[in-house]
Design a protein around this motif. Structure first.
Motif, mmCIF file in Angstrom:
data_model
loop_
_atom_site.group_PDB
_atom_site.id
_atom_site.type_symbol
_atom_site.label_atom_id
_atom_site.label_comp_id
_atom_site.label_asym_id
_atom_site.label_seq_id
_atom_site.Cartn_x
_atom_site.Cartn_y
_atom_site.Cartn_z
ATOM 1 N N GLY A 38 0.812 -1.215 0.000
ATOM 2 C CA GLY A 38 0.000 0.000 0.000
ATOM 3 C C GLY A 38 0.841 1.259 0.000
ATOM 4 N N THR A 39 1.887 1.295 0.821
ATOM 5 C CA THR A 39 2.727 2.494 0.874
ATOM 6 C C THR A 39 3.580 2.629 -0.388
ATOM 7 N N VAL A 40 3.970 1.510 -1.008
ATOM 8 C CA VAL A 40 4.654 1.595 -2.294
ATOM 9 C C VAL A 40 3.736 2.217 -3.339
ATOM 10 N N ALA A 41 2.462 1.825 -3.323
ATOM 11 C CA ALA A 41 1.493 2.427 -4.239
ATOM 12 C C ALA A 41 1.357 3.924 -3.980
ATOM 13 N N ALA A 42 1.382 4.318 -2.709
ATOM 14 C CA ALA A 42 1.306 5.737 -2.372
ATOM 15 C C ALA A 42 2.522 6.489 -2.910
ATOM 16 N N LEU A 43 3.699 5.892 -2.818
ATOM 17 C CA LEU A 43 4.915 6.532 -3.337
ATOM 18 C C LEU A 43 4.850 6.670 -4.857
ATOM 19 N N LEU A 44 4.298 5.679 -5.528
ATOM 20 C CA LEU A 44 4.115 5.778 -6.978
ATOM 21 C C LEU A 44 3.154 6.913 -7.326
ATOM 22 N N MET A 45 2.107 7.060 -6.544
ATOM 23 C CA MET A 45 1.163 8.155 -6.767
ATOM 24 C C MET A 45 1.828 9.502 -6.540
ATOM 25 N N LEU A 46 2.752 9.565 -5.576
ATOM 26 C CA LEU A 46 3.444 10.829 -5.299
ATOM 27 C C LEU A 46 4.286 11.275 -6.490
ATOM 28 N N ILE A 47 4.851 10.326 -7.219
ATOM 29 C CA ILE A 47 5.597 10.689 -8.423
ATOM 30 C C ILE A 47 4.685 11.424 -9.396
ATOM 31 N N GLY A 48 3.477 10.891 -9.579
ATOM 32 C CA GLY A 48 2.521 11.540 -10.470
ATOM 33 C C GLY A 48 2.102 12.913 -9.976
ATOM 34 N N TYR A 49 1.782 13.016 -8.680
ATOM 35 C CA TYR A 49 1.394 14.311 -8.128
ATOM 36 C C TYR A 49 2.518 15.333 -8.286
ATOM 37 N N SER A 50 3.753 14.911 -8.006
ATOM 38 C CA SER A 50 4.885 15.824 -8.063
ATOM 39 C C SER A 50 5.108 16.337 -9.477
ATOM 40 N N VAL A 51 5.128 15.435 -10.429
ATOM 41 C CA VAL A 51 5.347 15.822 -11.815
ATOM 42 C C VAL A 51 4.231 16.741 -12.294
ATOM 43 N N ASP A 52 3.013 16.477 -11.876
ATOM 44 C CA ASP A 52 1.870 17.289 -12.279
ATOM 45 C C ASP A 52 2.065 18.746 -11.882
ATOM 46 N N SER A 53 2.365 19.001 -10.621
ATOM 47 C CA SER A 53 2.511 20.374 -10.143
ATOM 48 C C SER A 53 3.762 21.045 -10.712
ATOM 49 N N ASP A 54 4.851 20.285 -10.845
ATOM 50 C CA ASP A 54 6.087 20.868 -11.364
ATOM 51 C C ASP A 54 5.982 21.203 -12.850
ATOM 52 N N ILE A 55 5.354 20.331 -13.618
ATOM 53 C CA ILE A 55 5.182 20.605 -15.042
ATOM 54 C C ILE A 55 4.251 21.797 -15.238
ATOM 55 N N LEU A 56 3.223 21.909 -14.407
ATOM 56 C CA LEU A 56 2.343 23.079 -14.469
ATOM 57 C C LEU A 56 3.157 24.362 -14.289
ATOM 58 N N LEU A 57 4.025 24.382 -13.266
ATOM 59 C CA LEU A 57 4.844 25.562 -13.010
ATOM 60 C C LEU A 57 5.813 25.819 -14.160
ATOM 61 N N ASN A 58 6.511 24.781 -14.614
ATOM 62 C CA ASN A 58 7.489 24.962 -15.686
ATOM 63 C C ASN A 58 6.843 25.433 -16.984
ATOM 64 N N ASN A 59 5.667 24.904 -17.303
ATOM 65 C CA ASN A 59 4.981 25.323 -18.519
ATOM 66 C C ASN A 59 4.586 26.794 -18.456
ATOM 67 N N HIS A 60 4.081 27.229 -17.301
ATOM 68 C CA HIS A 60 3.701 28.635 -17.164
ATOM 69 C C HIS A 60 4.910 29.557 -17.316
ATOM 70 N N VAL A 61 6.034 29.147 -16.756
ATOM 71 C CA VAL A 61 7.220 30.013 -16.758
ATOM 72 C C VAL A 61 7.958 29.972 -18.089
ATOM 73 N N LEU A 62 8.081 28.786 -18.694
ATOM 74 C CA LEU A 62 8.941 28.624 -19.865
ATOM 75 C C LEU A 62 8.206 28.700 -21.198
ATOM 76 N N LYS A 63 6.933 28.357 -21.215
ATOM 77 C CA LYS A 63 6.248 28.226 -22.500
ATOM 78 C C LYS A 63 5.096 29.207 -22.687
ATOM 79 N N ARG A 64 4.899 30.093 -21.735
ATOM 80 C CA ARG A 64 3.857 31.104 -21.884
ATOM 81 C C ARG A 64 4.471 32.488 -21.808
ATOM 82 N N ARG A 65 3.841 33.420 -22.490
ATOM 83 C CA ARG A 65 4.329 34.789 -22.462
ATOM 84 C C ARG A 65 3.989 35.437 -21.124
ATOM 85 N N GLY A 66 4.810 36.409 -20.780
ATOM 86 C CA GLY A 66 4.537 37.123 -19.545
ATOM 87 C C GLY A 66 5.749 37.173 -18.644
ATOM 88 N N ASP A 67 5.663 38.036 -17.651
ATOM 89 C CA ASP A 67 6.727 38.198 -16.681
ATOM 90 C C ASP A 67 6.915 36.920 -15.864
#
Length: 292
Positions: free
Chosen positions: A187-216
């Motif tokens: 069960g906890t291994v499954a939770a750690l696998l889910m954390l990889i997905g959650y982490s990538v989701d939030s980080d990619i959201l931030l990186n896309n806003h900063v690197l691939k969108r116009r604006g300050d």
């Protein structure tokens, strides 16, 4: 769902080193805990019986938890120190031991005056195979995530920011599991696998806003933070409710309760890593002219 009104934090008030200092210090402490745990026990995280092999008995008795543990520890059929966990029923306890002789354990427990409700045994060889499979699955998921991130951004620093954040999101909860007495299980291994997905989701959201969108840079960061924090806090709330409802005080479903606790810890760490560590690396990349 509308984005939360996240309290304003002016990143210009802090240097990149100041932003990265806290998450990096937490990561170092977590690695130290895992290293110390390995030196003391031979494993960085305490494995459950799914990985080590052993027997889980559910017994009913009027005796107290300490008395049950002492009596099982004295049984010839028990190897090592058994673990006794009370259930929501009050008089029912789950006894976990590394011994795999279920017949001897059942007979000894009944002779001691306990009513054995159920017995579940996992062989040591099967547990070892499951452990290897779990570690390989976790490693494969992490490597696959890293490759995907490099393909998406094709730049070293933004990719490293996402990967480092995901690594910390796994390592810190593992250290906290040791401190809070949560064993590594399927069960906890499954939770750690889910954390990889959650982490990538939030980080990619931030990186896309900063690197691939116009604006300050700061405007893009604040916009991504509002959305990302809303997503993460919503997930944390759901996991916290699951952990409480599945606890021994309500429905007594240890697997779901442990998954919920690990996810809450990991998501809290992800907030810190994404909006401190990742932001500092992205700002360094954007403003210091790091080679693409």
């Amino acid at each position: 769902m509308a984005a939360l009104d996240v309290p304003a934090v002016d990143y210009t008030d802090y240097t990149d080193r100041q932003l990265a200092a806290i998450p990096l210090a937490v990561l170092v402490l977590a690695l130290a805990v895992l290293g110390g745990w390995f030196l003391m026990t031979g494993a960085p995280v305490t494995p459950g019986i799914e990985f080590t092999g052993g027997t889980e008995l559910q017994v009913t008795t009027g005796a107290g938890q300490a008395q049950i543990q002492d009596s099982f520890a004295a049984l010839p059929a028990v190897d090592g120190q058994p673990t006794v966990t009370p259930t929501a029923g009050g008089n029912t306890f789950i006894v976990t031991t590394q011994s795999t002789d279920t017949d001897a354990l059942t007979s000894a427990a009944e002779s001691a005056g306990y009513t054995v409700e159920s017995v579940q045994e996992t062989s040591a060889s099967f547990g070892s195979d499951v452990q290897q499979l779990g570690v390989l699955g976790l490693a494969a998921a992490f490597v696959g995530m890293a490759l995907l991130v490099f393909v998406l951004f094709r730049s070293l620093v933004p990719s490293v920011a996402v990967i480092l954040s995901a690594f910390s999101d796994i390592v810190v909860p593992l250290a906290l599991m040791n401190l809070f007495g949560i064993e590594l299980s399927l069960g906890t291994v499954a939770a750690l696998l889910m954390l990889i997905g959650y982490s990538v989701d939030s980080d990619i959201l931030l990186n896309n806003h900063v690197l691939k969108r116009r604006g300050d840079f700061y405007e893009s960061t604040y916009r991504a933070r509002r959305t990302g924090v809303t997503m993460t806090l919503t997930s944390m709330s759901a996991m916290a409710v699951m952990a409480v409802v599945a606890s021994k005080y309500v429905f007594n479903i240890p697997l779901l309760s442990q998954v919920g606790v690990v996810l809450v810890m990991g998501l809290a760490v992800d907030l810190m890593n994404t909006y401190l560590l990742n932001v500092s690396l992205l700002r360094w990349y954007k403003f210091e002219g790091i080679a693409r």
